[in-house]
Design a protein around this motif. Structure first.
Motif, mmCIF file in Angstrom:
data_model
loop_
_atom_site.group_PDB
_atom_site.id
_atom_site.type_symbol
_atom_site.label_atom_id
_atom_site.label_comp_id
_atom_site.label_asym_id
_atom_site.label_seq_id
_atom_site.Cartn_x
_atom_site.Cartn_y
_atom_site.Cartn_z
ATOM 1 N N LEU A 263 -28.714 -9.396 10.120
ATOM 2 C CA LEU A 263 -29.236 -10.482 10.938
ATOM 3 C C LEU A 263 -28.672 -10.410 12.350
ATOM 4 C CD1 LEU A 263 -28.576 -13.254 8.263
ATOM 5 C CD2 LEU A 263 -30.803 -12.240 8.786
ATOM 6 N N HIS A 264 -29.489 -10.792 13.315
ATOM 7 C CA HIS A 264 -29.074 -10.860 14.720
ATOM 8 C C HIS A 264 -28.917 -12.325 15.114
ATOM 9 C CE1 HIS A 264 -29.819 -6.561 15.608
ATOM 10 N NE2 HIS A 264 -30.735 -6.688 14.675
ATOM 11 N N PHE A 265 -27.726 -12.678 15.552
ATOM 12 C CA PHE A 265 -27.406 -14.057 15.922
ATOM 13 C C PHE A 265 -27.301 -14.175 17.444
ATOM 14 C CE2 PHE A 265 -25.953 -13.619 11.614
ATOM 15 C CZ PHE A 265 -26.223 -14.845 11.030
ATOM 16 N N VAL A 266 -27.949 -15.175 17.983
ATOM 17 C CA VAL A 266 -27.801 -15.538 19.400
ATOM 18 C C VAL A 266 -27.229 -16.952 19.426
ATOM 19 C CG1 VAL A 266 -28.944 -15.918 21.610
ATOM 20 C CG2 VAL A 266 -29.752 -14.088 20.082
ATOM 21 N N ALA A 267 -26.055 -17.109 20.051
ATOM 22 C CA ALA A 267 -25.382 -18.400 20.098
ATOM 23 C C ALA A 267 -24.948 -18.692 21.531
ATOM 24 C CB ALA A 267 -24.176 -18.416 19.166
ATOM 25 N N ARG A 268 -24.766 -19.959 21.818
ATOM 26 C CA ARG A 268 -24.404 -20.370 23.173
ATOM 27 C C ARG A 268 -23.040 -21.051 23.181
ATOM 28 N NH1 ARG A 268 -27.532 -20.730 27.548
ATOM 29 N NH2 ARG A 268 -29.449 -20.603 26.283
ATOM 30 N N LYS A 269 -22.268 -20.761 24.218
ATOM 31 C CA LYS A 269 -21.027 -21.485 24.465
ATOM 32 C C LYS A 269 -21.394 -22.740 25.263
ATOM 33 C CE LYS A 269 -16.506 -21.015 26.754
ATOM 34 N NZ LYS A 269 -15.563 -20.056 27.388
ATOM 35 N N PRO A 270 -21.207 -23.916 24.712
ATOM 36 C CA PRO A 270 -21.676 -25.144 25.394
ATOM 37 C C PRO A 270 -20.979 -25.369 26.727
ATOM 38 C CG PRO A 270 -21.169 -25.565 23.079
ATOM 39 C CD PRO A 270 -20.624 -24.204 23.396
ATOM 40 N N MET A 271 -21.665 -26.061 27.588
ATOM 41 C CA MET A 271 -21.038 -26.527 28.828
ATOM 42 C C MET A 271 -20.034 -27.625 28.502
ATOM 43 S SD MET A 271 -22.356 -24.828 31.405
ATOM 44 C CE MET A 271 -22.056 -25.879 32.823
ATOM 45 N N PRO A 272 -18.942 -27.719 29.254
ATOM 46 C CA PRO A 272 -17.989 -28.823 29.002
ATOM 47 C C PRO A 272 -18.636 -30.151 29.309
ATOM 48 C CG PRO A 272 -17.446 -27.663 31.038
ATOM 49 C CD PRO A 272 -18.526 -26.864 30.367
#
Length: 275
Positions: A263-272
Protein backbone atom coordinates in the motif's frame (compact mmCIF):
# COMPACT_ATOMS: atom_id res chain seq x y z
CA UNK A 1 17.46 -12.61 20.15
CA UNK A 2 17.75 -8.98 19.01
CA UNK A 3 15.25 -8.86 16.13
CA UNK A 4 16.32 -5.30 15.30
CA UNK A 5 19.93 -6.40 14.75
CA UNK A 6 18.75 -9.51 12.90
CA UNK A 7 16.72 -7.52 10.36
CA UNK A 8 19.59 -5.10 9.80
CA UNK A 9 22.11 -7.87 9.21
CA UNK A 10 19.92 -9.92 6.90
CA UNK A 11 18.66 -7.01 4.82
CA UNK A 12 22.01 -5.26 4.52
CA UNK A 13 23.44 -8.52 3.19
CA UNK A 14 20.69 -8.57 0.55
CA UNK A 15 21.16 -4.90 -0.43
CA UNK A 16 24.89 -5.47 -0.90
CA UNK A 17 24.37 -8.49 -3.15
CA UNK A 18 24.92 -8.53 -6.91
CA UNK A 19 21.24 -9.35 -7.37
CA UNK A 20 20.23 -6.13 -5.61
CA UNK A 21 22.61 -3.98 -7.64
CA UNK A 22 21.41 -5.57 -10.87
CA UNK A 23 17.74 -5.16 -9.93
CA UNK A 24 18.02 -1.55 -8.73
CA UNK A 25 20.09 -0.46 -11.71
CA UNK A 26 17.57 -1.99 -14.11
CA UNK A 27 14.50 -0.31 -12.60
CA UNK A 28 13.92 3.08 -14.20
CA UNK A 29 10.27 3.97 -13.72
CA UNK A 30 7.26 3.47 -11.45
CA UNK A 31 7.22 0.10 -9.72
CA UNK A 32 3.43 -0.11 -9.81
CA UNK A 33 0.26 1.90 -10.63
CA UNK A 34 -0.23 2.80 -6.96
CA UNK A 35 3.12 4.56 -6.81
CA UNK A 36 2.23 6.57 -9.93
CA UNK A 37 -1.20 7.46 -8.51
CA UNK A 38 0.32 8.71 -5.26
CA UNK A 39 2.89 10.74 -7.18
CA UNK A 40 0.20 12.32 -9.32
CA UNK A 41 -1.69 13.37 -6.21
CA UNK A 42 1.23 15.15 -4.54
CA UNK A 43 3.13 16.45 -7.60
CA UNK A 44 1.45 19.81 -8.15
CA UNK A 45 1.38 20.78 -4.48
CA UNK A 46 5.11 20.10 -4.07
CA UNK A 47 6.29 21.50 -7.40
CA UNK A 48 9.47 23.55 -7.01
CA UNK A 49 9.61 22.90 -3.26
CA UNK A 50 12.34 21.10 -1.26
CA UNK A 51 12.04 17.31 -1.43
CA UNK A 52 13.64 14.56 0.66
CA UNK A 53 13.92 11.12 -0.94
CA UNK A 54 14.76 8.32 1.55
CA UNK A 55 16.10 4.93 0.50
CA UNK A 56 17.13 5.97 -3.00
CA UNK A 57 19.18 2.82 -3.62
CA UNK A 58 20.90 3.12 -6.99
CA UNK A 59 18.80 6.16 -7.91
CA UNK A 60 15.59 4.87 -9.51
CA UNK A 61 13.42 7.59 -7.99
CA UNK A 62 15.75 10.50 -8.68
CA UNK A 63 14.56 11.38 -12.23
CA UNK A 64 10.95 10.77 -11.18
CA UNK A 65 11.19 13.13 -8.20
CA UNK A 66 13.12 15.69 -10.21
CA UNK A 67 10.02 16.04 -12.38
CA UNK A 68 8.53 17.83 -9.37
CA UNK A 69 11.50 19.85 -8.16
CA UNK A 70 15.23 20.26 -8.59
CA UNK A 71 15.44 21.24 -4.90
CA UNK A 72 16.26 17.63 -4.10
CA UNK A 73 18.01 15.69 -1.34
CA UNK A 74 18.43 11.90 -1.39
CA UNK A 75 19.71 9.51 1.27
CA UNK A 76 20.39 5.79 1.65
CA UNK A 77 22.00 3.66 4.33
CA UNK A 78 23.61 1.15 1.94
CA UNK A 79 26.91 2.65 0.81
CA UNK A 80 27.30 0.33 -2.19
CA UNK A 81 23.95 1.30 -3.69
CA UNK A 82 24.46 4.98 -2.89
CA UNK A 83 27.73 4.98 -4.85
CA UNK A 84 25.81 3.80 -7.91
CA UNK A 85 23.46 6.77 -7.48
CA UNK A 86 26.32 9.23 -6.97
CA UNK A 87 28.02 7.96 -10.12
CA UNK A 88 24.86 8.47 -12.13
CA UNK A 89 23.93 11.83 -10.56
CA UNK A 90 27.19 13.45 -9.38
CA UNK A 91 25.78 16.97 -9.00
CA UNK A 92 22.96 16.17 -6.57
CA UNK A 93 22.86 16.22 -2.76
CA UNK A 94 23.06 12.50 -1.99
CA UNK A 95 24.05 11.42 1.51
CA UNK A 96 24.94 8.19 3.30
CA UNK A 97 22.43 8.32 6.16
CA UNK A 98 20.15 6.07 8.20
CA UNK A 99 16.50 7.17 8.23
CA UNK A 100 16.27 6.30 11.92
CA UNK A 101 18.57 9.22 12.66
CA UNK A 102 18.42 12.10 10.19
CA UNK A 103 19.79 14.63 12.66
CA UNK A 104 22.01 15.99 9.89
CA UNK A 105 18.92 17.30 8.09
CA UNK A 106 16.94 20.42 9.03
CA UNK A 107 13.68 20.41 11.00
CA UNK A 108 10.39 21.62 9.43
CA UNK A 109 11.99 21.99 6.01
CA UNK A 110 10.76 19.60 3.30
CA UNK A 111 7.48 19.97 1.46
CA UNK A 112 7.61 16.25 0.70
CA UNK A 113 9.41 13.45 2.51
CA UNK A 114 9.22 10.18 0.57
CA UNK A 115 10.35 6.61 1.29
CA UNK A 116 9.57 4.38 -1.69
CA UNK A 117 9.76 0.69 -2.54
CA UNK A 118 8.59 -0.49 0.91
CA UNK A 119 11.93 0.49 2.40
CA UNK A 120 10.38 1.29 5.77
CA UNK A 121 9.51 -2.41 6.15
CA UNK A 122 13.16 -3.46 6.32
CA UNK A 123 13.74 -2.47 9.94
CA UNK A 124 12.18 -3.66 13.20
CA UNK A 125 8.77 -2.29 14.13
CA UNK A 126 10.22 -0.07 16.86
CA UNK A 127 12.66 1.38 14.34
CA UNK A 128 9.80 1.99 11.95
CA UNK A 129 8.37 4.32 14.60
CA UNK A 130 11.72 6.13 14.81
CA UNK A 131 11.74 6.61 11.04
CA UNK A 132 8.22 8.01 10.97
CA UNK A 133 9.08 10.37 13.84
CA UNK A 134 12.10 11.60 11.89
CA UNK A 135 10.01 11.99 8.75
CA UNK A 136 7.55 14.04 10.78
CA UNK A 137 10.35 16.21 12.18
CA UNK A 138 12.01 17.08 8.87
CA UNK A 139 8.72 17.73 7.04
CA UNK A 140 7.49 21.28 7.27
CA UNK A 141 4.08 22.01 8.84
CA UNK A 142 1.46 21.43 6.18
CA UNK A 143 3.86 19.25 4.20
CA UNK A 144 3.39 15.68 2.97
CA UNK A 145 4.88 12.29 3.74
CA UNK A 146 4.64 9.47 1.22
CA UNK A 147 5.77 5.87 1.68
CA UNK A 148 4.80 2.33 0.76
CA UNK A 149 4.49 -0.73 2.99
CA UNK A 150 3.82 -4.45 2.58
CA UNK A 151 0.27 -5.47 3.44
CA UNK A 152 -0.21 -8.45 5.77
CA UNK A 153 -3.66 -9.02 4.24
CA UNK A 154 -2.22 -9.20 0.72
CA UNK A 155 -1.13 -12.31 -1.23
CA UNK A 156 2.59 -11.62 -0.75
CA UNK A 157 2.37 -12.50 2.93
CA UNK A 158 1.68 -16.11 1.91
CA UNK A 159 4.78 -16.40 -0.28
CA UNK A 160 6.79 -19.55 0.36
CA UNK A 161 9.03 -21.95 -1.54
CA UNK A 162 6.21 -23.51 -3.66
CA UNK A 163 5.74 -20.10 -5.28
CA UNK A 164 9.05 -20.63 -7.08
CA UNK A 165 7.94 -23.89 -8.72
CA UNK A 166 7.34 -23.50 -12.49
CA UNK A 167 3.74 -22.76 -13.45
CA UNK A 168 2.41 -25.31 -15.91
CA UNK A 169 1.71 -24.25 -19.47
CA UNK A 170 0.87 -26.23 -22.61
CA UNK A 171 3.68 -24.39 -24.41
CA UNK A 172 6.66 -26.77 -24.00
CA UNK A 173 9.28 -24.11 -24.70
CA UNK A 174 7.82 -21.72 -22.14
CA UNK A 175 7.44 -24.47 -19.55
CA UNK A 176 11.01 -25.60 -20.19
CA UNK A 177 12.29 -22.07 -19.65
CA UNK A 178 10.30 -21.74 -16.43
CA UNK A 179 11.70 -25.07 -15.22
CA UNK A 180 15.28 -24.03 -15.93
CA UNK A 181 14.74 -20.75 -14.12
CA UNK A 182 13.28 -22.56 -11.11
CA UNK A 183 16.23 -24.96 -10.99
CA UNK A 184 18.57 -21.98 -10.92
CA UNK A 185 16.78 -20.08 -8.15
CA UNK A 186 15.36 -22.83 -5.91
CA UNK A 187 18.55 -23.88 -4.07
CA UNK A 188 19.46 -20.39 -2.84
CA UNK A 189 15.84 -19.36 -2.24
CA UNK A 190 15.12 -22.53 -0.26
CA UNK A 191 18.24 -22.06 1.84
CA UNK A 192 17.37 -18.43 2.58
CA UNK A 193 13.76 -19.21 3.41
CA UNK A 194 14.63 -21.98 5.85
CA UNK A 195 17.37 -19.89 7.45
CA UNK A 196 15.05 -16.90 7.98
CA UNK A 197 11.87 -18.79 8.90
CA UNK A 198 12.98 -19.10 12.53
CA UNK A 199 12.64 -15.34 12.85
CA UNK A 200 8.99 -15.23 11.74
CA UNK A 201 6.76 -13.54 14.31
CA UNK A 202 3.07 -12.54 14.46
CA UNK A 203 1.80 -9.64 16.55
CA UNK A 204 -1.40 -7.65 16.71
CA UNK A 205 -1.45 -5.49 13.60
CA UNK A 206 1.85 -6.63 12.10
CA UNK A 207 4.13 -9.60 11.42
CA UNK A 208 7.78 -10.25 10.64
CA UNK A 209 8.36 -12.67 7.75
CA UNK A 210 10.81 -13.36 4.98
CA UNK A 211 9.74 -11.97 1.58
CA UNK A 212 10.22 -13.55 -1.85
CA UNK A 213 12.38 -10.71 -3.20
CA UNK A 214 16.09 -11.39 -3.75
CA UNK A 215 15.56 -15.17 -3.46
CA UNK A 216 13.81 -14.86 -0.08
CA UNK A 217 16.82 -12.86 1.00
CA UNK A 218 15.04 -10.18 3.06
CA UNK A 219 13.20 -10.25 6.37
CA UNK A 220 10.56 -7.54 6.64
CA UNK A 221 7.61 -6.15 8.54
CA UNK A 222 4.15 -6.68 7.09
CA UNK A 223 1.51 -4.41 8.58
CA UNK A 224 -2.20 -3.91 7.95
CA UNK A 225 -4.17 -1.01 6.54
CA UNK A 226 -5.85 -0.38 9.88
CA UNK A 227 -2.63 -0.60 11.91
CA UNK A 228 -0.68 1.70 9.59
CA UNK A 229 -3.40 4.32 9.69
CA UNK A 230 -3.50 4.05 13.49
CA UNK A 231 0.26 4.37 13.76
CA UNK A 232 0.41 7.45 11.54
CA UNK A 233 -2.38 9.18 13.44
CA UNK A 234 -0.76 8.34 16.80
CA UNK A 235 2.40 10.12 15.63
CA UNK A 236 0.51 13.27 14.66
CA UNK A 237 -0.01 12.72 10.94
CA UNK A 238 -3.32 13.12 9.14
CA UNK A 239 -3.79 10.38 6.53
CA UNK A 240 -4.71 11.97 3.21
CA UNK A 241 -5.03 8.87 1.01
CA UNK A 242 -4.01 5.26 0.51
CA UNK A 243 -3.49 3.54 -2.87
CA UNK A 244 -3.28 -0.17 -3.68
CA UNK A 245 -0.24 -1.23 -5.67
CA UNK A 246 -2.00 -3.37 -8.25
CA UNK A 247 -4.61 -1.10 -9.77
CA UNK A 248 -3.60 2.30 -8.40
CA UNK A 249 -7.10 2.92 -7.08
CA UNK A 250 -7.63 4.98 -3.99
CA UNK A 251 -8.81 2.92 -1.02
CA UNK A 252 -11.86 4.20 0.82
CA UNK A 253 -11.12 6.02 4.04
CA UNK A 254 -13.43 3.74 6.01
CA UNK A 255 -11.97 0.50 4.60
CA UNK A 256 -10.49 -1.85 7.23
CA UNK A 257 -8.57 -4.14 4.90
CA UNK A 258 -7.17 -4.46 1.38
CA UNK A 259 -6.04 -7.34 -0.82
CA UNK A 260 -3.19 -5.33 -2.37
CA UNK A 261 0.30 -6.77 -1.92
CA UNK A 262 1.48 -3.40 -0.63
CA UNK A 263 0.00 0.00 0.00
CA UNK A 264 1.06 3.59 -0.70
CA UNK A 265 0.28 6.04 2.09
CA UNK A 266 0.12 9.82 1.68
CA UNK A 267 -0.11 11.68 5.00
CA UNK A 268 0.14 15.31 6.04
CA UNK A 269 1.94 16.98 8.91
CA UNK A 270 -0.73 19.37 10.27
CA UNK A 271 -0.18 23.07 10.61
CA UNK A 272 0.23 24.22 14.23
CA UNK A 273 -2.92 25.68 15.79
CA UNK A 274 -3.34 29.43 15.54
CA UNK A 275 -2.55 31.24 18.76
Amino acid sequence: MDIQLTLDQINQRAWNSRDASREFLRSKSWIDPGEKAAFDQIAEECRGEPLLDIGIGAGRTIPLMMQISSNYTGIDYTAKLLEHARTRYPDLNLYHMDARDMSGLPTDHYALTAFSCNGIDCVAYEDRVLILKEMFRVTRPGGLVWFSSHNRDGPGFQDSIPKLMPRFTLNPLRYGWRTLRALRTLPLASYNYMRHARFHRNYEGYSIKTAAAHFFGILIVYTTLTEQRRQLESLGFRVESVFGCGDGKRIDGDAHTSDASWLHFVARKPMPPLE
